[in-house]
Scaffold this active site. Structure first.
Site, PDB file in Angstrom:
ATOM      1  CG  ASP A   8      -1.664   1.255   1.424  1.00 48.28           C
ATOM      2  OD1 ASP A   8      -2.436   1.610   0.526  1.00 48.28           O
ATOM      3  OD2 ASP A   8      -1.481   1.912   2.473  1.00 48.28           O
ATOM      4  CG  ASP A  10      -1.488   7.591   0.098  1.00 43.55           C
ATOM      5  OD1 ASP A  10      -0.574   8.422  -0.049  1.00 43.55           O
ATOM      6  OD2 ASP A  10      -2.283   7.284  -0.801  1.00 43.55           O
ATOM      7  CG  ASN A  51      -8.267   1.492  -2.704  1.00 43.76           C
ATOM      8  OD1 ASN A  51      -8.019   0.695  -3.597  1.00 43.76           O
ATOM      9  ND2 ASN A  51      -8.990   1.167  -1.648  1.00 43.76           N
ATOM     10  CG  HIS A  91     -13.143   2.564 -10.350  1.00 42.41           C
ATOM     11  ND1 HIS A  91     -12.211   1.575 -10.577  1.00 42.41           N
ATOM     12  CD2 HIS A  91     -13.479   3.053 -11.573  1.00 42.41           C
ATOM     13  CE1 HIS A  91     -12.017   1.446 -11.875  1.00 42.41           C
ATOM     14  NE2 HIS A  91     -12.758   2.325 -12.504  1.00 42.41           N
TER      15      HIS A  91
END
EC number: 3.1.3.-
Length: 195
Positions: A8, A10, A51, A91
């Protein structure tokens, strides 16, 4: 087949500044460069999985993410730890920008980005890891078939648990997570050699 560590971004590799795409504000956690280097030299591909709902929410565009990827690559290059790939989901079911507003199979906790990266980089997911700072990262990794590490920086606030959200282990720092992965890699290698 290759093995990988999926990261990941952040809150895991860099301090989390919500919706930030300004390269000048992107900095690594102090142990990120050395940790990624050690895993790269141990034979792992380094893939960032992120994301980026700011696209769907109109905070920035997909084109703005190119500067983020370039900055991360420049920051990690002096360590010899350049990422092998950067995969992101633009998204958000609550987004307002079409065609990004809506559900998808790539937004963590869905495993879509890991599956796509595995196909493109010929990665054996059973020999790979997902490291993230919230349980959505853990769930995505587990659902893809990876082992998982929750980097507990205090960023998980809901603690909604199910079978997919149980990490293989937790760690307080990237260095601790890296030590665990390298120990497990050595243990598995010894077991294979003994067969």
């Amino acid at each position: 087949m290759n093995k990988a560590v999926f990261w990941d971004k952040d809150g895991t590799l860099i301090p989390d500044i919500p919706y930030n795409v300004d390269p000048a504000r992107i900095t690594l956690y102090p142990d990120a460069g050395d940790s990624l280097y050690r895993l790269k030299t141990a034979g792992y591909k380094l893939i960032i999985i992120s994301n980026q709902s700011g696209v769907a929410r109109g905070r920035f565009t997909e084109n703005d993410l190119a500067g983020v990827w370039e900055r991360l690559t420049r920051l990690l290059a002096p360590f010899g730890a350049e990422p092998d790939g950067f995969y992101y989901c633009p998204h958000d079911p609550n987004g307002s920008v079409q065609p990004y507003a809506g559900s998808c199979l790539c937004r963590k906790p869905e495993p879509g980005l890991l599956m796509k990266a595995a196909q493109e980089h010929r990665i054996d997911l059973s020999q790979s890891w997902m490291v993230g700072d919230i349980l959505n990262d853990v769930e995505a990794g587990n659902r893809a078939g990876c082992r998982t590490i929750l980097l507990d920086r205090g960023n998980e606030t809901e603690w909604l648990m199910n079978a997919h959200r149980q990490p293989t282990t937790t760690a307080a720092t990237l260095s601790e997570a890296t030590e665990y992965m390298l120990r497990e890699t050595a243990r598995c290698t010894r077991q294979q050699d003994a067969v």
